[in-house]
Scaffold this active site. Sequence first.
Site, PDB file in Angstrom:
ATOM      1  N   THR A 119       0.836  -1.211   0.000  1.00  0.00           N
ATOM      2  CA  THR A 119       0.000   0.000   0.000  1.00  0.00           C
ATOM      3  C   THR A 119       0.866   1.255   0.000  1.00  0.00           C
ATOM      4  O   THR A 119       0.551   2.245  -0.676  1.00  0.00           O
ATOM      5  CB  THR A 119      -0.890   0.016   1.272  1.00  0.00           C
ATOM      6  OG1 THR A 119      -1.607  -1.199   1.313  1.00  0.00           O
ATOM      7  CG2 THR A 119      -1.845   1.177   1.276  1.00  0.00           C
ATOM      8  N   HIS A 171       2.098   1.935  -3.397  1.00  0.00           N
ATOM      9  CA  HIS A 171       1.017   2.515  -4.220  1.00  0.00           C
ATOM     10  C   HIS A 171       0.879   4.012  -3.957  1.00  0.00           C
ATOM     11  O   HIS A 171       0.675   4.795  -4.883  1.00  0.00           O
ATOM     12  CB  HIS A 171      -0.327   1.840  -3.908  1.00  0.00           C
ATOM     13  CG  HIS A 171      -0.508   0.522  -4.595  1.00  0.00           C
ATOM     14  ND1 HIS A 171      -0.827   0.439  -5.925  1.00  0.00           N
ATOM     15  CD2 HIS A 171      -0.423  -0.745  -4.139  1.00  0.00           C
ATOM     16  CE1 HIS A 171      -0.920  -0.838  -6.263  1.00  0.00           C
ATOM     17  NE2 HIS A 171      -0.676  -1.581  -5.196  1.00  0.00           N
TER      18      HIS A 171
END
Length: 344
Positions: free
Chosen positions: A40, A43
Amino acid sequence: MKAVVKANRASGLELVKMPEPKLGPKDVLIKVQVASICGTDVHIDDWTYWAQQRFTPPRIIGHEFAGYVQEVGKEVTFVKAGERVSAETHISCGYCYQCKNGYREVCRKSKLLGIDYDGTFAEYLSLPEHVLWKDDPRIPDEWATIQEPFGNAVDTVMSEDISSKTVLILGAGPIGLFAVGIARACGASLIIVSDPNDYRLDIGKKMGADIVANPKNTDILNCVLEATEGNGVDVVLEFSGNKLALDQGLKSLTPGGRISILGIYETPVDIDLNREVIFKKIRIYGITGRKIFSTWYKTSRFLSSGLVDPGPVITHTFLLEDYEKGMQLMRDGMCGKVVLQVMP
Ligand code: NAD
Ligand code: ZN
């Protein structure tokens, strides 16, 4: 304090000086010792489509950590200064239909650490006491910080009994690799791991896989059928978020088996329900987060008892300042879990 911040709606992160967080009456100020990088965070760094939809800068990123309680708000009773803690990263409301029915992990008002709350890639962090977890003193810092993703693997492996079962694990990222160790500890009789990344397959072997296979040069279904006397596996654990892998998993699953899915897909997936699900009478479990807090107890016991050694998965440690080196290794897939030393 120093902190890694997503400052603008564009790719990249910045290491900046920030004021220390403020404490409400039910909050706890934590001095972060170590943090670890999750997909995450990459990202958010890369400002992918998902991040653009979900993330509002400016915000300190990161959600995996272990640290020491520095100061507590007036009404805090659960922890005291000096105790080492980690935290459940789904900050649930405690009052909605899901929370009141024992499903805090799918709280409808859930806020996520490092996305909706300032995160762990910083010297100090403030969190409500109800999300804190007291780390077992037998667990070293670099293992304490991975309890959160380890818990994802615990729930995926243990959504049903796995003892003596034959298992196919799809995706040998950090979470799939933790799952190898957990499935072994839970008594799986055969563990096959598939990943196109040979570096990660090698870690899979160290974590206890019986067979590792690279789908770039191996027919995964044939490999499974050969290893299971033509039956297919009893259990498939999907950690790749790849549609082809999911399809191989469904085809490799023996009729009457179960598949648990943690992997997240970029776009909606087509499944031949009649053929792969209904007439095979399989059970599909979607897994999100961890059971709050029963999974933390299981995780802590796996790690503190020595039942699972996550050591081979923790491949790199950098100073917080060098976070970008870790991010790059993650992009290249040339790592397991990357730990950041916040307090050297
Ligand atoms: P990761 O991206 O590090 O690992 C995914 C692995 O899948 C990689 O090693 C990749 O090489 C492999 N892969 C790609 N294509 C494949 C294929 N065709 N067959 C087999 N393997 C293939 O991710 P991670 O941090 O280990 O997390 C695993 C998955 O779980 C990711 O999809 C992540 O987004 C998801 N996730 C979900 C939750 C949740 O709450 N549901 C929480 C955390 C992570
Ligand atoms: Zn709720």
